[in-house]
Each structure stands twice: as C-alpha cells, then as structure tokens.
Design a protein around this motif. Structure first.
Motif, PDB file in Angstrom:
ATOM      1  N   ILE A 150       0.846  -1.197   0.000  1.00 17.47           N
ATOM      2  CA  ILE A 150       0.000   0.000   0.000  1.00 17.47           C
ATOM      3  C   ILE A 150       0.883   1.249   0.000  1.00 17.47           C
ATOM      4  CG2 ILE A 150      -1.682   1.344   1.339  1.00 17.47           C
ATOM      5  CD1 ILE A 150      -2.779  -1.354   2.351  1.00 17.47           C
ATOM      6  N   GLY A 153       2.392   1.682  -3.340  1.00 17.58           N
ATOM      7  CA  GLY A 153       1.355   2.156  -4.261  1.00 17.58           C
ATOM      8  C   GLY A 153       1.102   3.646  -4.088  1.00 17.58           C
ATOM      9  N   ILE A 156       3.978   5.606  -5.439  1.00 13.70           N
ATOM     10  CA  ILE A 156       3.966   5.642  -6.904  1.00 13.70           C
ATOM     11  C   ILE A 156       2.888   6.607  -7.392  1.00 13.70           C
ATOM     12  CG2 ILE A 156       3.461   4.260  -8.964  1.00 13.70           C
ATOM     13  CD1 ILE A 156       4.866   1.927  -7.646  1.00 13.70           C
ATOM     14  N   ILE A 157       1.720   6.556  -6.768  1.00 10.85           N
ATOM     15  CA  ILE A 157       0.637   7.450  -7.195  1.00 10.85           C
ATOM     16  C   ILE A 157       1.044   8.905  -6.969  1.00 10.85           C
ATOM     17  CG2 ILE A 157      -1.704   8.236  -6.612  1.00 10.85           C
ATOM     18  CD1 ILE A 157      -2.396   5.276  -6.138  1.00 10.85           C
ATOM     19  N   PHE A 160       3.970   9.765  -9.605  1.00  8.56           N
ATOM     20  CA  PHE A 160       3.572   9.919 -11.000  1.00  8.56           C
ATOM     21  C   PHE A 160       2.417  10.892 -11.153  1.00  8.56           C
ATOM     22  CE2 PHE A 160       6.044   6.102 -10.896  1.00  8.56           C
ATOM     23  CZ  PHE A 160       6.883   6.311 -11.954  1.00  8.56           C
ATOM     24  N   GLY A 161       1.656  11.055 -10.070  1.00  2.86           N
ATOM     25  CA  GLY A 161       0.637  12.099 -10.086  1.00  2.86           C
ATOM     26  C   GLY A 161       1.286  13.470 -10.217  1.00  2.86           C
ATOM     27  N   THR A 210       3.144   0.385 -15.145  1.00  2.00           N
ATOM     28  CA  THR A 210       2.798   0.134 -13.744  1.00  2.00           C
ATOM     29  C   THR A 210       3.637  -1.005 -13.199  1.00  2.00           C
ATOM     30  OG1 THR A 210       0.546   0.778 -14.296  1.00  2.00           O
ATOM     31  CG2 THR A 210       0.878  -0.226 -12.158  1.00  2.00           C
ATOM     32  N   PHE A 213       7.439   0.073 -12.785  1.00  2.00           N
ATOM     33  CA  PHE A 213       7.743   0.955 -11.660  1.00  2.00           C
ATOM     34  C   PHE A 213       7.365   0.309 -10.329  1.00  2.00           C
ATOM     35  CE2 PHE A 213       7.860   4.141 -15.038  1.00  2.00           C
ATOM     36  CZ  PHE A 213       9.084   4.698 -14.731  1.00  2.00           C
ATOM     37  N   PHE A 214       6.310  -0.501 -10.326  1.00  2.00           N
ATOM     38  CA  PHE A 214       5.942  -1.167  -9.077  1.00  2.00           C
ATOM     39  C   PHE A 214       7.050  -2.122  -8.638  1.00  2.00           C
ATOM     40  CE2 PHE A 214       4.145  -4.792  -6.813  1.00  2.00           C
ATOM     41  CZ  PHE A 214       3.615  -4.135  -5.720  1.00  2.00           C
TER      42      PHE A 214
END
Lengths: 363, 166
Positions: A150, A153, A156-157, A160-161, A210, A213-214
C-alpha cells in the motif's frame, strides 16, 4: 557533480550501516513462540533471516520482543473463518496471556507467522514432522507486506501524479519528471514498441509502466533497512505473473491461437506433437516470470543477510571489515538487480503480449 | 516445494492482486494517460518544429540560389547592355566619321568647283578685257595706220594675199 556522487555513495554507505545495525539489534532476539534458552549466534542469524523473509502480522522496526525493547507497530488482522469475519489488531496477540486472541467466540493464535484456530488455552497439536495440525482460517490480514505494498502504491501514485501535474502545466519536464521521463521513454521505446509493435503497443503501456515501476520501487524499498520484502514473496509475483498471463490470453489474436493449437507451415504429424508443447509453453512462460522475480529478490536478501551475519560470526576485526566491504559491494549489485528484474519482467511481459497480438502475413 | 507452498499466503495474494489492479487503474487514468499524451505531443511538436526548420532551410537555400540566379542574370544583362552601348558608340563614331569626311569632301569639291568657276570667270574676264584692250589697241593702231589711203590698200592687199596663201 563530484559532491552529488559523493552524496550518493554516502547514502549507500549509510544504507549498509543501518542494515547491519538492524541485524545487530535483533541478532539476539528470540522467537517468542519457540522454546526459550541460549542459542548460538549462528542459530540467531538463521532465525533473523527466516523471520525477515517471511511475511509478518506486525511491522517490526527494531529491538527485541524478549527484553521488551521491541519497537514495532501493530497491523490489522482480518480472518475469514466459516462465514465469519474476525477483525482485530495484531498487538492483541502479545497482550493476551497465552497469546491467544478471542474474537466472536473463536480463539486464534499466532505460531511461526501463521494464524491457527485453537481452543481457549491456545493448544497447538503437531504431527510427526512438528507441523501444526490445527485448522487455519483464511488469513486476509493487512500484513507487513500488504502494508508495504500500500505504501509503495501511494508513493507511486504521488510520484507519478506529480509528474502528470507537471506535464499538464508545461510540456517541458521539470524536477522529478526529468528523472522519470527517460524511464517512461525506456519502457515505451525499448520494451513496448520493439516487442509488441507500433500498432498495438499503446494498449499495453499502462500495464507495462505500472508493473515496471511497481517492481522496481518495491525492490528498492526492499533494499532499505526496514526489512520489507514485497517482490520476494511468491504470492506477489504469482499475482503479477497471472495478470500478464490473462492479458496475453485475452489479447490473443487468431494467429496466436493458430500457433498454439495448429502450427502452420509444419507437417501434420509435427502439429500434433507441437500442440501439447505449445499449450505447456502458455503456462510455463508466466510461471518463469513468477519464479525468476521471486527467486532473484529472495536470493539477494538471503545473500545480503548472510554476509551481514558473517560480520557477527567472525571476531577478527579484519574479517569484520572485509565482510562489511562485501556487504556494501553486494548492496550496490542488488540496486542493479532491483532495476534489472523490473526490466526483465516488463520486457518478457511485452514479449508475450507481442506474440499474442502478432499478425503474420502468410505467403 | 513444500516450503514454497507453505510460504504461499492466500491473503497476500488476494491483497496483492487487488492493490495492483487498483494501482493500475488509478495510474492509468491519472498518470500514464496525461504523461504519455504530453510526451507524445511534445515529440510531435519537436518533430514538426524540426520539419519546419528543415523546410525553412530548404526555402532559404532556394531563395539564395534564386538570388544568385537573379544576380547572374542581372550581371549578364548589364554586360549585354554595356556591350550594346559600346557597339552603338562605335557605330555612331564611325558613322559620324564617315558623314563628316563625306561632307568635308563635298565641301572641298564644291569649293574646288567654285574656285574653278571663279578662275574661269576671272580668266574669261581677263580674256575679254585683253580682247577689248587689244581691239582698242588695234583700233588705235589701225587709226594710226589707216590715216592714209595707201597704207589702207596695202593692208587690204596684204590681207588678201594672206587669204590666197591659205
């Protein structure tokens, strides 16, 4: 430039030290649920290793359970048992007297990182191989790995956001986008385009980016002294490999299925022979993806922890220094492996997608 | 293998799939689409800009060659004009020369004629005057001679003899 490079090395250095420190903090920890008593340093190291590689129901940072110096935070435990959902925090296992948690009339006990259903006394019965025979509820807990996933995640959000926000304002990459953009271009121009083809690659870009990068960021997080191990869990790599598998099958065109079931351009007898091989290949491909990532990351963690352990086994300062240097060196190698494995997983996924959407021109 | 299966956690698998698919969906909408679109747009604009620059360069080259051509043409034209002018000048000079010499000849010849005429007139005049003077002299001589008859008849006789001889 020189200063920046020095800063990077200093960061790696600090990383190795803190990892080593982490190991030294917990090197004399005892498994709470095992029989107490003095253990040799080798056994202790083996325990730390095993403990680290396994998923955990709480997030242990440093310290020791036995002498109460443990610094950790509890994570939610969610159990599905015979139609009932049980929910409590993992700290409950340590607060209860016999480490048994009562929830909605059922008793659960944590034993070797697994949750078993027990009676009120927390009795665990064993078979002849010393494996517990108690019933296991379906464990849907937010474990350390799930919690880390989590976090990765969200990271990353956020990352990249903010990159996307930058592009909305301005077509010129600024700040972190300068670093991220070449990687996105790498995935697009070196992985997706040549393997999938100009016509179809756009459809697969979100997944490839995704997954790349994940895996990469999860691998890197695994390098930190927090002791997180996301991609070294077979359940995680199975999840990723399954997505690749289903995406490949669902985007499979006529030619793809023709090549599996009735290979064109070879004698009929060969087609019959090839069919089972090709069908097997369908499943071997994602299986290899799963094992490759899992084994590489797990092996990396094992090797690093083993040589950190060697620092404590050898008493001579020269040997300690040498193994410290080796740890430092291997940490750098692991940084490379972290990237490489992300690249390989993405590359092979793209290759499989490419074979699924490929259209042959029959002569 | 047994250890591998034992290590496999259904819960982790479930959460991993769920979280990854969620991550994929969120990123697809809020990150990959805008980023990839922006990158592609920028690449397109860079390509367009490069193409335009190339086109401009070609146009420049064309313009330059045009300029050179025009310059060369102008130079050639200037040369022909100069050449023509030179020719005209030469022709004019030679024409003028010819005309002048013809005129001079005319003038000279007419002058000669005039001189000749004048000379003839003068000669005639002189002749006439000489003749008159001769006649007058002859008259005066005759008057003197013919004052007596004898002389007259002698003269006639002499004259007649002269005729006979002829």
């Amino acid at each position: 430039m020189q200063i920046k490079r020095f800063g990077f090395l200093a960061f790696l250095f600090a990383l190795s030290i803190s990892w080593a420190a982490n190991a030294s903090d917990s090197h004399d920890s005892h498994d709470d649920h095992d029989e107490h008593g003095e253990k040799s340093i080798k056994e202790q190291i083996a325990e730390v290793k095993e403990h680290h590689l396994k998923d955990s129901h709480s997030f242990h940072l440093w310290g020791d359970h036995a002498n109460g110096t443990s610094v950790e935070f509890p994570l939610p435990v969610i159990l599905w048992d015979e139609g009932t959902i049980h929910f409590f925090m993992s700290s409950a296992f340590h607060h209860a007297e016999n480490e048994t948690v009562e929830s909605k009339g059922s008793y659960f006990r944590l034993y070797h990182s697994k949750i078993y259903k027990t009676d009120a006394e927390g009795t665990i019965t064993y078979d002849e191989h010393h494996h517990p025979t108690n019933a296991k509820p379906l464990d849907l807990s937010i474990t350390k790995t799930v919690f880390s996933t989590i976090l990765v995640g969200l990271l990353i959000i956020w990352l990249f956001g903010s990159v996307a926000k930058n592009y909305r304002k301005d077509a010129v990459p600024r700040g972190i986008s300068k670093f991220i953009e070449p990687l996105i271009i790498l995935v697009r121009d070196d992985i997706a385009r040549p393997n999938i083809g100009e016509k179809h690659y756009k459809k697969f870009m979100p997944y490839l980016l995704t997954v790349f990068f994940f895996i990469w960021i999860a691998n890197l997080i695994g390098q930190t002294p927090l002791g997180i191990n996301i991609t070294g869990n077979i359940a995680v790599t199975l999840g990723l490999a399954l997505i690749t598998f289903f995406m490949t099958q669902f985007s499979g065109k006529k030619d793809y299925w023709a090549h599996i079931f009735w290979m064109p351009g070879v004698p009929y007898l060969m087609r019959v022979v090839l069919m089972p091989i090709e069908i097997l290949g369908m499943f071997v491909k994602p299986f290899s993806l799963m094992i490759r990532l899992y084994a590489n990351i797990l092996a990396g963690h094992v090797v690093i922890m083993s040589i950190i352990g060697l620092i404590f086994i050898f008493s001579a300062w020269g040997a300690k220094g040498a193994f410290f240097g080796l740890t430092f060196f291997l940490s750098i190698i692991e940084l490379l492996v972290a990237f490489l494995q992300a690249y390989i997983f993405t590359m092979l996924s793209a290759l499989y997608f490419g074979s699924a959407v490929e259209e042959h021109d029959h002569h | 293998m047994e250890k591998l299966i034992n290590d496999f956690s259904v819960g982790l698998f479930f959460w991993q799939l769920l979280l990854f698919v969620l991550l994929l969906l969120v990123l697809r909408k809020y990150a990959w689409k805008p980023i990839l679109n922006a990158v592609e747009d920028r690449e397109q604009s860079i390509e367009d800009a490069l193409n335009q620059a190339e086109k401009a360069r070609e146009e420049m080259q064309k313009l330059q060659s045009d300029n050179e051509r025009i310059l060369a043409e102008a130079r050639a034209e200037r040369d022909t004009i100069l050449k023509e002018a030179r020719e005209i000048k030469d022709k004019m000079i030679s024409d003028a020369k010819g005309e002048a010499s013809a005129q001079a000849e005319n003038i000279i010849s007419s002058a000669k004629e005039q001189i000749k005429n004048e000379k003839m007139a003068a000669i005639t005049d002189l002749k006439n005057q000489v003749a008159e003077m001769s006649i007058e002299i002859a008259e005066m001589v005759l008057r003197k001679e013919l004052e007596d008859k004898a002389k007259q008849s002698e003269l006639v006789k002499g004259q007649l003899d002269n005729f006979k001889m002829n």
